[in-house]
Design a protein around this motif. Structure first.
Motif, PDB file in Angstrom:
ATOM      1  N   THR A   7       0.840  -1.201   0.000  1.00  0.00           N
ATOM      2  CA  THR A   7       0.000   0.000   0.000  1.00  0.00           C
ATOM      3  C   THR A   7       0.877   1.253   0.000  1.00  0.00           C
ATOM      4  N   GLN A   8       1.910   1.261   0.823  1.00  0.00           N
ATOM      5  CA  GLN A   8       2.834   2.400   0.878  1.00  0.00           C
ATOM      6  C   GLN A   8       3.551   2.575  -0.465  1.00  0.00           C
ATOM      7  N   ASN A   9       4.008   1.486  -1.064  1.00  0.00           N
ATOM      8  CA  ASN A   9       4.694   1.557  -2.355  1.00  0.00           C
ATOM      9  C   ASN A   9       3.774   2.120  -3.443  1.00  0.00           C
ATOM     10  N   THR A  10       2.513   1.723  -3.433  1.00  0.00           N
ATOM     11  CA  THR A  10       1.535   2.233  -4.403  1.00  0.00           C
ATOM     12  C   THR A  10       1.342   3.734  -4.215  1.00  0.00           C
ATOM     13  N   PHE A  11       1.238   4.166  -2.961  1.00  0.00           N
ATOM     14  CA  PHE A  11       1.074   5.592  -2.648  1.00  0.00           C
ATOM     15  C   PHE A  11       2.283   6.393  -3.134  1.00  0.00           C
ATOM     16  N   VAL A  12       3.487   5.923  -2.819  1.00  0.00           N
ATOM     17  CA  VAL A  12       4.713   6.630  -3.215  1.00  0.00           C
ATOM     18  C   VAL A  12       4.815   6.704  -4.737  1.00  0.00           C
TER      19      VAL A  12
END
Length: 142
Positions: A7-12
């Motif tokens: 989820t964090q990687n998608t956001f970044v």
């Protein structure tokens, strides 16, 4: 935990794919948290007299390293901190940091990150070259 990381990687990745915010021409949001992981573009002059190094970094060959962080002075006399790269710790200890200075005027594009703060860290009585994290409040107090 893997789900959180994805989820964090998608956001970044989504933030990085946005057009860069040109901070020379557009107002910086009052809520700096809104800039997290956003691409910024700035043109200014590197202030090598006030650059610092972040210690406790590791080079690809596992040797001790530092990240060089240099203020980029904007035309309105504000500044942004630019992480310019990873160097061997010995180069800094041997006084070779200046050999890595680039042209003084530059246009940079990079990812915005929040300042790392620790309220338990005492404010030093003199400016430091070597830091363990970028702490803007700490820097402006010295």
């Amino acid at each position: 935990r893997l789900s959180q990381r994805r989820t964090q990687n998608t956001f970044v990745a989504a933030r990085w794919n946005q057009e860069p915010l040109d901070i020379n021409r557009e107002a910086i949001p009052t809520d700096l948290g809104a800039l997290g992981y956003r691409r910024l573009m700035a043109e200014g002059t590197f202030d090598y007299e006030n650059q610092i190094v972040l210690s406790n970094q590791q080079m690809p060959d596992f040797a001790p390293g530092v990240v060089v962080v240099t203020p980029l002075r904007l035309p309105d006399n504000k500044a942004v901190l630019v992480a310019r790269g990873l160097l061997y710790y010995n180069d800094v200890q041997e006084g070779k940091l200046a050999q890595y200075n680039e042209a003084s005027t530059a246009t940079v594009v990079g990812m915005a990150r929040a300042s790392e703060t620790n309220p338990d860290t005492p404010i030093p009585d003199k400016p430091l070259l070597e830091w363990h994290r970028v702490d803007v409040l700490y820097r402006t107090a010295t």
